[in-house]
Design a protein around this motif. Structure first.
Motif, PDB file in Angstrom:
ATOM      1  N   GLN A   1       0.869  -1.176   0.000  1.00 25.59           N
ATOM      2  CA  GLN A   1       0.000   0.000   0.000  1.00 25.59           C
ATOM      3  C   GLN A   1       0.900   1.218   0.000  1.00 25.59           C
ATOM      4  OE1 GLN A   1      -2.871  -0.430   3.061  1.00 25.59           O
ATOM      5  NE2 GLN A   1      -3.995   1.384   2.423  1.00 25.59           N
TER       6      GLN A   1
ATOM      7  N   SER B   1       1.417   5.112   0.260  1.00 23.26           N
ATOM      8  CA  SER B   1       0.674   6.214   0.868  1.00 23.26           C
ATOM      9  C   SER B   1       1.594   7.419   1.043  1.00 23.26           C
ATOM     10  CB  SER B   1       0.140   5.738   2.221  1.00 23.26           C
ATOM     11  OG  SER B   1      -0.872   6.574   2.666  1.00 23.26           O
TER      12      SER B   1
ATOM     13  N   GLU C   1       1.220  12.329  10.157  1.00 22.19           N
ATOM     14  CA  GLU C   1      -0.200  11.980  10.116  1.00 22.19           C
ATOM     15  C   GLU C   1      -0.443  10.785   9.211  1.00 22.19           C
ATOM     16  OE1 GLU C   1      -2.634  15.340   9.246  1.00 22.19           O
ATOM     17  OE2 GLU C   1      -2.019  16.404  11.070  1.00 22.19           O
ATOM     18  N   ILE C   2       0.263  10.755   8.074  1.00 21.10           N
ATOM     19  CA  ILE C   2       0.116   9.625   7.161  1.00 21.10           C
ATOM     20  C   ILE C   2       0.558   8.341   7.864  1.00 21.10           C
ATOM     21  CG2 ILE C   2       0.964   8.622   5.004  1.00 21.10           C
ATOM     22  CD1 ILE C   2      -0.658  10.883   4.221  1.00 21.10           C
TER      23      ILE C   2
ATOM     24  N   GLU D   1       0.636   7.808  11.099  1.00 28.64           N
ATOM     25  CA  GLU D   1      -0.356   7.491  12.132  1.00 28.64           C
ATOM     26  C   GLU D   1      -1.563   6.783  11.529  1.00 28.64           C
ATOM     27  OE1 GLU D   1      -1.125  11.346  13.657  1.00 28.64           O
ATOM     28  OE2 GLU D   1       0.238  11.119  15.369  1.00 28.64           O
ATOM     29  N   ARG D   2      -2.037   7.319  10.405  1.00 28.66           N
ATOM     30  CA  ARG D   2      -3.209   6.686   9.779  1.00 28.66           C
ATOM     31  C   ARG D   2      -2.867   5.287   9.307  1.00 28.66           C
ATOM     32  NH1 ARG D   2      -4.400  12.234   6.651  1.00 28.66           N
ATOM     33  NH2 ARG D   2      -4.963  13.360   8.527  1.00 28.66           N
ATOM     34  N   ALA D   3      -1.623   5.101   8.823  1.00 29.54           N
ATOM     35  CA  ALA D   3      -1.195   3.764   8.426  1.00 29.54           C
ATOM     36  C   ALA D   3      -1.225   2.844   9.635  1.00 29.54           C
ATOM     37  CB  ALA D   3       0.196   3.811   7.815  1.00 29.54           C
TER      38      ALA D   3
ATOM     39  N   SER E   1      -3.128   2.970  12.155  1.00 27.57           N
ATOM     40  CA  SER E   1      -4.475   2.587  12.583  1.00 27.57           C
ATOM     41  C   SER E   1      -5.110   1.560  11.650  1.00 27.57           C
ATOM     42  CB  SER E   1      -5.362   3.822  12.766  1.00 27.57           C
ATOM     43  OG  SER E   1      -5.547   4.447  11.551  1.00 27.57           O
ATOM     44  N   THR E   2      -4.499   1.276  10.495  1.00 22.27           N
ATOM     45  CA  THR E   2      -5.026   0.169   9.670  1.00 22.27           C
ATOM     46  C   THR E   2      -4.333  -1.148  10.026  1.00 22.27           C
ATOM     47  OG1 THR E   2      -3.414   0.493   7.890  1.00 22.27           O
ATOM     48  CG2 THR E   2      -5.465   1.746   7.738  1.00 22.27           C
TER      49      THR E   2
ATOM     50  N   GLN F   1       2.652  -0.065  19.229  1.00 22.32           N
ATOM     51  CA  GLN F   1       1.489  -0.772  18.694  1.00 22.32           C
ATOM     52  C   GLN F   1       1.900  -2.106  18.075  1.00 22.32           C
ATOM     53  OE1 GLN F   1      -1.906   0.579  18.259  1.00 22.32           O
ATOM     54  NE2 GLN F   1      -1.331   2.159  19.726  1.00 22.32           N
TER      55      GLN F   1
ATOM     56  N   ASN G   1     -11.534   0.404  10.427  1.00 22.55           N
ATOM     57  CA  ASN G   1     -10.544   0.996  11.325  1.00 22.55           C
ATOM     58  C   ASN G   1     -10.921   2.402  11.767  1.00 22.55           C
ATOM     59  OD1 ASN G   1      -8.591  -1.122  11.354  1.00 22.55           O
ATOM     60  ND2 ASN G   1      -8.146  -0.592   9.218  1.00 22.55           N
TER      61      ASN G   1
ATOM     62  N   ASN H   1     -11.912   2.960  15.455  1.00 18.93           N
ATOM     63  CA  ASN H   1     -11.135   2.454  16.591  1.00 18.93           C
ATOM     64  C   ASN H   1     -10.500   3.606  17.346  1.00 18.93           C
ATOM     65  OD1 ASN H   1      -8.359   2.965  15.870  1.00 18.93           O
ATOM     66  ND2 ASN H   1      -8.411   1.196  14.490  1.00 18.93           N
TER      67      ASN H   1
ATOM     68  N   TYR I   1      -7.675   4.332  18.555  1.00 18.30           N
ATOM     69  CA  TYR I   1      -6.412   4.910  18.139  1.00 18.30           C
ATOM     70  C   TYR I   1      -6.640   5.919  17.010  1.00 18.30           C
ATOM     71  CZ  TYR I   1      -1.703   5.398  16.353  1.00 18.30           C
ATOM     72  OH  TYR I   1      -0.520   5.928  15.927  1.00 18.30           O
ATOM     73  N   ASN I   2      -7.494   5.514  16.060  1.00 10.95           N
ATOM     74  CA  ASN I   2      -7.742   6.414  14.920  1.00 10.95           C
ATOM     75  C   ASN I   2      -8.437   7.699  15.368  1.00 10.95           C
ATOM     76  OD1 ASN I   2      -7.514   6.831  12.067  1.00 10.95           O
ATOM     77  ND2 ASN I   2      -9.748   6.672  11.999  1.00 10.95           N
TER      78      ASN I   2
ATOM     79  N   ILE J   1      -5.944   9.978  16.692  1.00 13.93           N
ATOM     80  CA  ILE J   1      -5.197  10.606  15.591  1.00 13.93           C
ATOM     81  C   ILE J   1      -5.974  11.779  15.022  1.00 13.93           C
ATOM     82  CG2 ILE J   1      -4.409  10.284  13.241  1.00 13.93           C
ATOM     83  CD1 ILE J   1      -3.900   7.414  13.868  1.00 13.93           C
TER      84      ILE J   1
ATOM     85  N   ARG K   1      -5.968  14.686  17.299  1.00 15.60           N
ATOM     86  CA  ARG K   1      -4.691  15.367  17.379  1.00 15.60           C
ATOM     87  C   ARG K   1      -4.454  16.242  16.149  1.00 15.60           C
ATOM     88  NH1 ARG K   1      -0.864  11.642  19.838  1.00 15.60           N
ATOM     89  NH2 ARG K   1      -0.854  10.617  17.831  1.00 15.60           N
ATOM     90  N   SER K   2      -4.758  15.711  14.969  1.00 21.87           N
ATOM     91  CA  SER K   2      -4.500  16.564  13.799  1.00 21.87           C
ATOM     92  C   SER K   2      -5.490  17.727  13.767  1.00 21.87           C
ATOM     93  CB  SER K   2      -4.532  15.746  12.510  1.00 21.87           C
ATOM     94  OG  SER K   2      -5.844  15.377  12.201  1.00 21.87           O
TER      95      SER K   2
ATOM     96  N   ASN L   1      -8.385  11.771   6.716  1.00 21.75           N
ATOM     97  CA  ASN L   1      -8.088  10.549   7.444  1.00 21.75           C
ATOM     98  C   ASN L   1      -8.596   9.327   6.692  1.00 21.75           C
ATOM     99  OD1 ASN L   1      -9.268   8.435   9.523  1.00 21.75           O
ATOM    100  ND2 ASN L   1      -7.477   9.385  10.462  1.00 21.75           N
TER     101      ASN L   1
ATOM    102  N   VAL M   1      -6.776   8.146   3.512  1.00 15.18           N
ATOM    103  CA  VAL M   1      -5.569   7.362   3.725  1.00 15.18           C
ATOM    104  C   VAL M   1      -5.933   5.968   4.232  1.00 15.18           C
ATOM    105  CG1 VAL M   1      -3.420   7.234   4.995  1.00 15.18           C
ATOM    106  CG2 VAL M   1      -4.199   9.413   4.112  1.00 15.18           C
ATOM    107  N   LEU M   2      -6.917   5.890   5.129  1.00 12.88           N
ATOM    108  CA  LEU M   2      -7.332   4.578   5.638  1.00 12.88           C
ATOM    109  C   LEU M   2      -7.760   3.656   4.504  1.00 12.88           C
ATOM    110  CD1 LEU M   2      -9.399   5.082   8.907  1.00 12.88           C
ATOM    111  CD2 LEU M   2      -6.954   4.803   8.591  1.00 12.88           C
ATOM    112  N   LEU M   3      -8.430   4.219   3.529  1.00 15.42           N
ATOM    113  CA  LEU M   3      -8.954   3.407   2.434  1.00 15.42           C
ATOM    114  C   LEU M   3      -7.870   3.055   1.434  1.00 15.42           C
ATOM    115  CD1 LEU M   3     -12.370   5.120   1.726  1.00 15.42           C
ATOM    116  CD2 LEU M   3     -11.930   3.018   2.972  1.00 15.42           C
TER     117      LEU M   3
END
Lengths: 322, 319, 499
Positions: free
Chosen positions: A76, A78, A90-91, A93-95, A97-98, A123, B34, B37, B39-40, B43, B46-47, B282, B285-287
Motif C-alpha cells: 500500500q 501512501s 499523520e500519514i 499514524e493513519r497507516a 491505525s489500519t 502498537q 478501522n 477504533n 487509536y484512529n 489521531i 490530534r491533527s 483521514n 488514507v485509511l482506504l
C-alpha cells in the motif's frame, strides 16, 4: 566501471545464506514463521516520480515473494501531498491505525518523525527505513545508498570533464531536506579540495524543475564563463539541462546530473548532460520489502542494506530507459 | 416536540455543517472498519488540534473580512525561535514557550499594523509576510531542524488527558475563549460590525483599526501556540512546521459558515468545517486511495460538502 | 380590457399576508401611481408584476393571457429599481445594452463603435448629459437615474415601465428631467407605473392613483379627484396631522457648535454656528458638498483645515470614536452603506450602540440587551416580526427608525440628520419631524441636511445653502423666500432667480 556496490552483493549473500540455513536447520528458528498474506505500507517523503520507482521496486519484490513462496504481499503506497514532517507523521499514524504487517518509511526528518515511529513500535508494528538514517536511539533496518558518495561521484566526474580547472555552480535542492543539504556539502568539499576549481554560485530549486530552470538561467547570465554544474536533487539537473539548451550552451557548459528521472535520461541521450550519478530507487523499494518480509517471518535483519549508487553515462543509459 | 427540534435545526446556521459532518462520519465508519477504533479517533483529534487552532484564528480574521496567509509561517518561525531559546540559549522551556507565544502575538500585531497603517489588502500583505517569516526561518535554521527540545514540555504535544491528546484539549479551551470573545463581548460585536459594514462601524464610532489589531494579534498568538505545541509533539523544531496550515483553515471556515467577505459565522462553525476536512483526509488514507488521487478526492468531497450545506440552507429557507 | 390586469392577487409569506386580494388595472398611455406607506405591499406587488414572485392566489393577466403560464409576458414589463444599479466602471453605452444578448448586441465580438452609435440615440432621446464612452461613475446622479430608465426602455418588447421612487435622490429641477422622460415614454404608447412618497410629484405626473394599505388596495381614482389631505388619510387609514410648521419653539439659545473655515474633500472654507434649541437646515444640489461637510465634521472624512468648537471647547476632527464619545452623531442618508449592518439581526444592529449599557465587566448581558433593544423597537415603532430578524429584510423606513433609535439611546448632544426621510412614507416622515422638534426643544443641537425644500421650510429655523462646496447663503426661515433659496442653491447668491 564499478556498477553495483559490494554491499549489495553482501546483502544478497546474507539473504541467500539465511534462506539456505532456515531450510536446512531448525524448523522453528528465526525466519520460519509463515503467513498466507502480508500487507506493507510504503510511506515516501512526498508525491514524486523518484518514489514511484521505489514503489515499482516494492511491487516487484511483492511479486517475487508471491512467486517463490506463494504468500500474497500487498503493497500500500501512501504518500504525503507535501514534504512536511507533520503531514508525513499523520500519514504514518493513519497507516498505523489500519494495522499493517509493516511500515516502510523514508523519513523526512529523523528527529521529527521519532515520536510516531515509537508509537508504531508500541502498537507492535515493525518498521523498515529507506533512503534515511535512524533517529537517535532507534535501531531500525535502513535500506539505501550513501548520499555523500553519490554527490562526490558527480563532483569528481565534473572535475574530470573539466580537466581539473574551471568555474562551477551547485544547485541546492530543498534547503530543509537533510539529504539534499548533505549532497551539496559533499560536492562543495570535493570542489574545495581541487585548486583549479572555483564554485562561483549556488542556486536553490526547492526540488522543482521550473524553479531550477529559472535559477540556472539567472546564474548563467551572471556568470557567462561558467563551465559546469552539479545538483543536489533529482529535479535540479532537469531544469539546469533545459536552461543550458535555452541559453544555447550545450557543450560549453558541462552538466553532471543526479538520479535517473526519465527527463534526465533524455538529457544524457541528447548530449546536454554528460552523465548522472544515480541512487537506485527501484532497488531500494525492492530490498525494503524483502527486508520487511524477512522481519515479518521472524528473521533478524541487518542494520543497513546498501543499494549503492551508479553512474549513468551514454554507454549504459539505454538500460535505464523503459 | 419533533416539530420544535426540526425548527431548531432549520433555523440554526450550524445544523448544515454538523449534518454534513455526521453524514461523512457515518459513511467513513461503513467504508473502513478501522475508522472508529480508539487509536484512529485519537489521531483525528490530534491533527484537528493543530489545524483547529489556526482555523480558530483564521475564522476570527475572516469574520472581520480579513485574511492572514502568514499564520502557518508565524507558527513555524515561532517554533524555531522556541527551539533556539530552549536548546541553544538554554532558557527554561516554560519561559521560552510563553515568550514565543508573545512573539507570535507581536508578529500578528505587525501584520495588523501594516494592514491598517498602509491600508493594504490583508491577502496580499500577508502573502508577502509569509515569505518574510518563512525566509527568516530558513536564514536562521539553514533548513536544519533544531533537536533536543527538553522533554519537560513533551507532554503538551504528545501527552493525553482523559483519553484524548493534550493539544486537542488546549484547542478546545481556546475555541471556548474565541467563542466567548466573538459572541459575548462588546469587542466581538465590533468584529462583526467591522466585517459586515466598515463604514457603518466607523459611523458608530467603532475604532475599526483597534479591533483589527486585536484580532490579528490574537491570531498570531494562536499560530505561535500551534507551532510550539507541534515542536513539543515532534521533540524538535522543524523549519517546515506550518507549511500546510495555509489553505485548509480558510476552506474549513468557509465550510463552517464564515464567508471570506466577513460579517457572519462563528469559530465554532469553522471548527466543524475543519473536522469535516480532517475526517475526509483521514479516511482517504485509511482506504488506501492512491496518493495521486487523494487531493482530487478530498477536494471534490469538500466541494460537495459546501454545496450540500448551501443547498439545504436554500431549500429550508424557501418554505 | 386593460393591458395589465391584476386579478384578485394575494401573496402569503411565512406569518404575513403581504398582499390581500388586490385588483388593479394598468392602462397603456397613462401614468398610474402606486401610493402607500412603507410596508403597504408596493414592493411585493411590483415583484409579482415583474414575475420575481409568484402570487399565492389569483392571477396576473397580461395582454389578456395568464402570465403564470406565459412567462415571456413578464418581459414586457420593465422595472427600474429605486437604487442606482449600474456598473460604475463601465461606459454609458455598455450599461445601456447590458446584457448584450438581451439587447441583441451580442454575437461573438464586442463592437464598440456600433454600440456607442446605438447608445447616442438613447442619450439624445433621454437628454442624458454624457457621452456614450463616459464611465458611469463619472456622470451625475440624475443622469445615472435617467440612464437606468433608458436601459429599461432598450427592451424592445416593453409595454409597461415601473419606476420605483426614481426621484428620491434628486433635487427639484432634476426631478423635472425625469418627468420629461416619463411623459415621452407615455406618449410613445407605453404605460408607466410610478412609485413615490412625494405628493407634489404624484399629482404632477399621475393620471391615476391607487392607494395600498396593509396589503389591501384601498382606492383607485383619477389624480384630479384627489388632494393631499384625502391621499394622506387613505394611505394611513387615519387623519395624519401634517403640520405645516414644525420648528422648535422657545427661540435660539447660546451657540453650541462653532465651525470656522472648515476645508475638506469637495468643499472649501465652510463656517457656521449652531445654537441650542434650533434646527439648522442645509440645502444644496446633489454634489454641493453638504454630506461631505457633515461627514468631515463628524470625523468620518479627513479635514484639511478648520477650527471647530463644541460648547466652547476645541473639537477634534478625524476621529469618529471621539465624536460619538462626545455626543456628536451623524445619521447618514446612505443607510445601506453607512447605517445598517446587513446580515446581522435587528437586535445586534441596535445593540451595537448600547454595549456601554448592556455589557458588565466586559461581558454582554443578553437579557439586558433584549430589554433595551425591545424598548427601542417599541418606542420608535420599528415594525419587525422579531428582533432577531436580519435587518436587511426590514423596509427602509423601519431601518431608519432603528438607526435613529440607536443614536437616541446614546444621549446625543448634537445630531446631524442627512436626508432622514429619503424613501420614507408620510406618516413616518411626520414622526421624524416631530421627533427632531422635541429633541431640539430638549436642548439637543440638530442639523438637518435635505434636498426637499418643503422639509427644510417645515422644520428648520435657519437654512444654510451650499453651492459647489462653498456657503452661498444663510436665511432665517421667516425671511427666506422660495426664490431666494432656490437661487442660492444654484449659486446666485441670495438674490437669484429660480432655474
Amino acid at each position: 566501471m564499478k556498477i553495483v556496490k559490494a554491499g549489495v552483493v553482501l546483502a544478497l549473500g546474507i539473504l541467500a545464506s539465511a534462506g539456505v540455513a532456515s531450510s536446512a536447520l531448525a524448523a522453528d528458528g528465526p525466519g520460519t514463521e509463515k503467513s498466507e498474506s502480508y500487507r506493507f505500507v510504503v510511506v515516501p517523503k512526498v508525491v514524486h516520480p523518484w518514489f514511484d520507482k521505489v514503489n515499482q521496486g516494492a511491487q516487484q519484490a511483492a511479486a517475487a515473494i508471491k512467486a517463490q513462496t506463494g504468500s500474497d504481499v500487498e503493497i500500500q503506497y501512501s504518500a504525503p501531498q507535501s514534504a512536511n514532517v507533520a503531514q508525513q507523521n499523520e500519514i504514518i499514524e493513519r497507516a498505523i491505525s489500519t494495522r499493517p504487517d509493516g511500515i516502510i518509511v523514508d523519513l523526512l526528518d529523523p528527529s521529527g518523525n521519532r515520536t510516531v515511529l515509537q508509537e508504531a513500535q508500541e502498537q507492535g508494528i515493525p518498521i523498515t527505513l529507506f533512503d534515511s538514517i535512524n533517529p537517535e536511539g532507534m535501531n531500525l533496518t535502513t535500506v539505501g545508498s550513501d548520499f555523500c558518495e553519490q554527490a562526490e561521484m558527480a563532483a569528481n566526474r565534473l572535475i574530470e570533464l573539466l580537466d581539473g580547472e574551471g568555474k562551477v555552480a551547485i544547485m541546492m535542492g530543498v534547503p530543509t531536506a537533510p539529504n539534499h543539504a548533505e549532497r551539496a556539502r559533499c560536492a562543495q568539499a570535493v570542489f574545495d579540495a581541487h585548486d583549479g576549481i572555483e564554485v562561483v554560485a549556488t542556486g536553490v530549486d526547492n526540488d522543482d524543475i521550473n524553479t531550477a530552470q529559472q535559477q540556472a538561467s539567472a546564474i548563467m547570465q551572471a556568470n557567462p564563463d561558467l563551465d559546469g554544474w552539479v545538483a543536489s536533487d533529482a529535479a535540479g539537473p532537469v531544469g539546469i539541462g533545459q536552461a543550458i539548451k535555452e541559453a544555447d550552451k550545450v557543450g560549453k557548459v558541462q552538466l553532471v546530473g543526479l538520479d535517473d528521472l526519465s527527463q534526465m535520461l533524455v538529457l544524457i541521450k541528447e548530449g546536454v548532460a554528460d552523465s548522472s550519478s544515480a541512487s537506485r530507487p527501484t532497488m531500494q523499494g525492492y530490498w525494503s520489502v524483502i527486508s520487511m518480509w524477512q522481519l515479518a517471518t521472524g528473521a533478524i535483519t541487518p542494520n543497513h542494506i546498501d543499494t549503492g549508487n551508479i553512474m549513468i553515462t551514454p554507454d549504459n543509459v539505454d538500460s535505464f530507459m523503459e | 416536540m419533533l416539530r420544535k427540534a426540526m425548527g431548531f435545526m432549520v433555523s440554526n446556521p450550524l445544523s448544515g455543517v454538523v449534518g454534513v459532518l455526521a453524514l461523512i462520519v457515518v459513511v467513513a465508519s461503513l467504508l473502513s472498519e478501522n475508522f472508529l477504533n480508539s487509536y484512529n479517533l485519537v489521531i483525528i483529534a490530534r491533527s484537528l488540534a493543530f489545524i483547529g487552532m489556526i482555523t480558530i484564528a483564521q475564522s476570527m480574521l475572516m469574520i472581520l473580512g480579513e485574511l492572514d496567509l502568514s499564520l502557518g509561517a508565524i507558527g513555524g518561525f515561532c517554533g524555531v525561535i522556541g527551539g533556539i531559546l530552549m536548546v541553544k540559549v538554554g532558557l527554561n522551556p516554560w519561559l521560552a514557550f510563553a515568550l514565543c507565544l508573545a512573539i507570535g502575538a507581536l508578529f500578528g500585531l505587525l501584520n495588523g499594523l501594516l494592514v491598517t497603517l498602509l491600508r493594504l489588502p490583508s491577502l496580499v500583505l500577508t502573502i508577502g509576510m509569509a515569505g518574510v517569516y518563512g525566509g527568516l526561518n530558513l536564514v536562521i535554521t539553514k533548513g536544519v531542524a533544531i533537536t533536543g527540545i527538553p522533554a519537560d514540555i513533551g507532554f503538551l504535544g504528545s501527552g493525553k488527558w482523559a483519553g484524548l491528546p493534550v493539544p486537542f484539549w488546549i484547542m478546545l479551551l481556546f475555541l471556548v475563549v474565541a467563542c466567548f470573545i466573538t459572541l459575548k463581548t462588546p469587542f466581538g460585536r465590533y468584529m462583526y460590525a467591522v466585517g459586515s459594514n466598515l463604514s457603518a462601524a466607523r459611523m458608530l464610532g467603532i475604532r475599526a483599526d483597534r479591533v483589527r489589531l486585536g484580532v490579528f494579534a490574537f491570531a498570531g498568538f494562536l499560530a505561535a501556540l500551534a507551532g510550539m505545541l507541534m515542536v513539543a509533539r515532534l521533540g524538535s523544531a522543524q523549519p517546515s512546521i506550518g507549511d500546510s496550515w495555509v489553505l485548509g483553515p480558510i476552506a474549513a471556515s468557509v465550510i463552517g459558515g464564515v464567508p471570506t467577505t466577513g460579517g457572519i459565522g462563528t469559530p465554532l462553525g469553522a471548527i466543524f468545517g475543519a473536522a469535516i476536512i480532517g475526517v475526509i483526509e483521514n479516511v482517504i488514507v485509511l482506504l488506501g486511495i492512491s496518493p495521486y488521487w487523494q487531493s482530487m478526492v478530498s477536494g471534490a468531497i469538500v466541494v460537495i460538502a459546501i454545496s450540500l450545506d448551501s443547498i439545504s440552507r436554500r431549500y429550508f429557507k424557501r418554505d | 380590457m386593460a393591458y395589465l390586469h391584476v386579478d384578485h392577487v394575494s401573496k402569503m409569506f411565512p406569518g404575513v399576508k403581504a398582499l390581500d386580494d388586490i385588483v388593479l388595472e394598468i392602462e397603456m398611455g397613462q401614468v398610474h401611481t402606486l401610493a402607500g406607506e412603507n410596508g403597504a405591499g408596493k414592493s411585493t406587488l411590483v415583484k409579482i408584476l415583474t414575475g420575481t414572485e409568484k402570487p399565492s392566489q389569483g392571477r396576473v393577466m397580461i395582454d389578456g393571457q395568464d402570465a403564470a403560464s406565459h412567462d415571456h409576458l413578464h418581459k414586457t414589463i420593465a422595472y427600474v429599481p429605486q437604487e442606482i444599479n449600474l456598473f460604475g466602471n463601465m461606459t454609458v453605452a455598455e450599461n445601456l445594452f447590458m446584457p448584450f444578448s438581451r439587447s441583441r448586441r451580442g454575437g461573438w465580438l464586442f463592437r464598440r463603435r456600433e454600440l456607442e452609435r446605438a447608445a447616442q440615440t438613447w442619450i439624445d432621446r433621454f437628454k442624458i448629459a454624457a457621452r456614450p464612452g463616459d464611465k458611469v461613475r463619472h456622470i451625475s446622479i440624475s443622469d445615472q437615474q435617467l440612464l437606468q430608465i433608458a436601459r429599461a426602455c432598450t427592451n424592445e418588447s416593453m409595454k409597461i415601465l415601473i419606476l420605483d421612487e426614481p426621484t428620491s435622490s434628486l433635487t427639484e429641477t432634476e426631478v423635472e428631467r425625469v418627468f420629461r422622460v416619463v411623459r415621452d415614454v407615455v406618449s410613445s404608447g407605453c404605460g408607466v407605473v410610478f412609485i413615490s412618497h412625494k405628493f407634489d410629484e404624484m399629482f404632477a405626473i399621475s393620471d391615476t392613483i391607487s392607494v395600498l394599505r396593509n396589503g389591501r388596495k384601498i382606492e383607485t381614482r383619477p389624480a384630479s379627484q384627489l388632494d393631499d389631505r384625502q391621499l394622506v388619510s387613505l394611505m394611513s387609514g387615519q387623519e395624519v396631522k401634517t403640520d405645516s410648521r414644525l420648528q422648535p419653539e422657545g427661540g435660539s439659545g447660546e451657540v453650541m457648535l462653532r465651525v470656522e473655515g472648515l476645508c475638506g474633500k469637495r468643499f472649501e472654507d465652510v463656517s457656521f454656528t449652531l445654537r441650542r434649541g434650533e434646527i439648522l437646515g442645509f440645502a444644496g444640489l446633489v454634489g454641493a458638498g453638504r454630506s461631505e461637510v457633515m461627514q468631515t465634521l463628524f470625523g468620518f472624512l479627513p479635514a484639511r483645515s478648520g477650527n471647530v468648537q463644541l460648547e466652547g471647547r476645541a473639537w477634534r476632527l478625524g476621529d469618529t470614536h471621539y465624536s460619538i464619545r462626545n455626543g456628536l452623531f451623524y445619521l447618514s442618508e446612505e443607510r445601506k452603506y453607512h447605517g445598517i449592518f446587513p446580515g446581522q439581526s435587528v437586535r445586534r444592529n441596535i445593540g451595537m450602540a448600547l454595549l456601554h449599557a448592556t455589557a458588565r465587566h466586559g461581558v454582554i448581558d443578553a437579557r439586558r440587551e433584549r430589554e433595551r433593544v425591545g424598548d427601542i423597537v417599541r418606542d420608535y415603532d420599528i415594525k419587525t416580526p422579531t428582533m432577531n430578524k436580519n435587518i436587511a429584510f426590514l423596509s427602509g423606513g423601519n431601518q431608519q427608525k432603528a438607526i435613529i433609535g440607536r443614536a437616541m439611546a446614546c444621549d446625543p448632544r448634537i445630531l446631524i440628520f442627512d436626508e432622514p426621510t429619503k424613501g420614507i412614507d408620510i406618516r413616518t416622515k411626520m414622526e421624524i419631524y416631530r421627533l427632531m422638534k422635541v429633541l431640539a426643544e430638549r436642548g439637543v443641537g440638530i442639523i438637518l441636511v435635505s434636498s426637499e425644500m418643503d422639509e427644510l421650510r417645515r422644520c428648520a429655523n435657519r437654512i444654510i445653502t451650499l453651492y459647489e462646496g462653498k456657503v452661498s447663503g444663510e436665511f432665517h426661515i421667516d425671511q427666506a423666500s422660495g426664490d431666494a433659496l432656490v437661487g442660492a442653491i444654484h449659486g446666485h447668491g441670495g438674490s437669484g432667480h429660480a432655474a
